[in-house]
Design an enzyme around this catalytic site. Structure first.
Site, PDB file in Angstrom:
ATOM      1  N   HIS A 164      23.191  35.404  25.924  1.00  0.00           N
ATOM      2  CA  HIS A 164      24.163  36.507  26.086  1.00  0.00           C
ATOM      3  C   HIS A 164      25.486  36.049  25.177  1.00  0.00           C
ATOM      4  CE1 HIS A 164      22.412  39.549  28.642  1.00  0.00           C
ATOM      5  NE2 HIS A 164      21.367  38.060  28.966  1.00  0.00           N
ATOM      6  N   HIS A 187      16.563  34.193  25.924  1.00  0.00           N
ATOM      7  CA  HIS A 187      17.710  34.604  25.082  1.00  0.00           C
ATOM      8  C   HIS A 187      19.551  34.258  25.773  1.00  0.00           C
ATOM      9  CE1 HIS A 187      16.746  37.881  28.092  1.00  0.00           C
ATOM     10  NE2 HIS A 187      18.187  37.851  28.207  1.00  0.00           N
TER      11      HIS A 187
HETATM   12  P1  AMP Z   1      18.762  40.098  30.541  1.00  0.00           P
HETATM   13  O1  AMP Z   1      19.498  41.063  30.892  1.00  0.00           O
HETATM   14  O2  AMP Z   1      19.387  38.569  30.832  1.00  0.00           O
HETATM   15  O3  AMP Z   1      17.331  40.222  30.051  1.00  0.00           O
HETATM   16  O4  AMP Z   1      19.249  40.789  29.081  1.00  0.00           O
HETATM   17  C1  AMP Z   1      18.426  41.096  28.253  1.00  0.00           C
HETATM   18  C2  AMP Z   1      19.930  41.798  26.973  1.00  0.00           C
HETATM   19  O5  AMP Z   1      18.941  43.230  25.886  1.00  0.00           O
HETATM   20  C3  AMP Z   1      19.964  43.484  27.602  1.00  0.00           C
HETATM   21  O6  AMP Z   1      21.319  42.902  28.170  1.00  0.00           O
HETATM   22  C4  AMP Z   1      19.670  44.374  27.177  1.00  0.00           C
HETATM   23  O7  AMP Z   1      21.100  45.070  26.785  1.00  0.00           O
HETATM   24  C5  AMP Z   1      19.588  43.392  25.952  1.00  0.00           C
HETATM   25  N1  AMP Z   1      18.649  44.435  24.615  1.00  0.00           N
HETATM   26  C6  AMP Z   1      17.776  45.345  25.556  1.00  0.00           C
HETATM   27  N2  AMP Z   1      16.699  45.997  24.024  1.00  0.00           N
HETATM   28  C7  AMP Z   1      17.151  45.562  23.315  1.00  0.00           C
HETATM   29  C8  AMP Z   1      17.746  45.973  21.937  1.00  0.00           C
HETATM   30  N3  AMP Z   1      16.781  47.090  21.779  1.00  0.00           N
HETATM   31  N4  AMP Z   1      18.869  45.869  20.640  1.00  0.00           N
HETATM   32  C9  AMP Z   1      19.517  44.254  21.493  1.00  0.00           C
HETATM   33  N5  AMP Z   1      19.787  44.143  22.627  1.00  0.00           N
HETATM   34  C10 AMP Z   1      18.336  45.016  23.634  1.00  0.00           C
END
Ligand code: AMP
Length: 184
Positions: A172, A170
């Site tokens: 950001h 993903h």
């Molecule tokens: P990372 O730490 O780079 O793996 O980012 C994962 C991201 O997913 C974090 O910023 C979380 O806040 C986000 N996240 C986790 N669960 C959800 C969800 N249900 N809806 C939207 N974002 C999410």
């Protein structure tokens, strides 16, 4: 203000001789703290980020243990709409939705709908070039839609030491405030 209050209190207390050393220091600290300006929201956010950072590192390490199992992640449920999300952009290959824990006024995640082995950027292979380019271009579309195309940041955390917590690639997309550099 706090300094002059402190010296005034010291003088008064010594004159009265009513406090022992511990009580004097304790009272000064209590009264000084009542003169402290309220903690600014941004400072409070920084303070909460200190402990949040430790949590994020721990959850990233925990998530990493499942990184290569191929197990579905929460993003699969978002793609299938089992879990609601605020979708900003969608096409046949990618989905962009608001991060549930935003780190900026605009914080959108852009993901491939088909993970195809892209648990993390570190697993990218030549066959992924098209989707990687598509994700970047989708990030720019998101920035346009969110009104931040003049200044925004795209971040990919890859692996536990980068605090990746969801093993479905993903991007950001962050913006809406002045970003700092270097990142933490
Ligand atoms: P990372 O730490 O780079 O793996 O980012 C994962 C991201 O997913 C974090 O910023 C979380 O806040 C986000 N996240 C986790 N669960 C959800 C969800 N249900 N809806 C939207 N974002 C999410």
């Amino acid at each position: 203000m706090a300094a002059s209050t402190s010296s005034l209190l010291r003088r008064s207390a010594l004159t009265l001789g009513a406090f022992n050393s511990f009580n004097l220091q304790h009272s000064i600290r209590q009264i000084q703290s009542s003169f402290q300006p309220p903690i600014r929201q941004s400072t409070r956010r920084t303070m909460s980020r200190v402990s949040a950072t430790h949590d994020e590192e721990a959850s990233a390490r925990a998530a990493a243990t499942e990184a290569n199992t191929g197990a579905p992640t929460i993003f699969d449920k978002i793609i299938s709409k089992e879990i609601p999300s605020t979708i900003i952009y969608e096409d046949e290959k990618v989905l962009a939705f608001r991060d549930v824990n935003p780190q900026a006024p605009v914080h959108v995640l852009v993901i491939p709908k088909l993970r195809d082995g892209l648990t993390e950027l570190g697993k990218a292979e030549p066959r992924h070039e098209d989707i990687l380019g598509h994700l970047l271009h989708a990030s720019k579309i998101v920035a346009e839609k969110e009104g931040i195309v003049d200044g925004f940041r795209v971040v990919i955390n890859s692996g536990a030491s980068a605090c990746q917590s969801v093993y479905h690639l993903h991007l950001h997309v962050l913006g809406g405030r002045q970003m700092k550099w270097p990142p933490g």
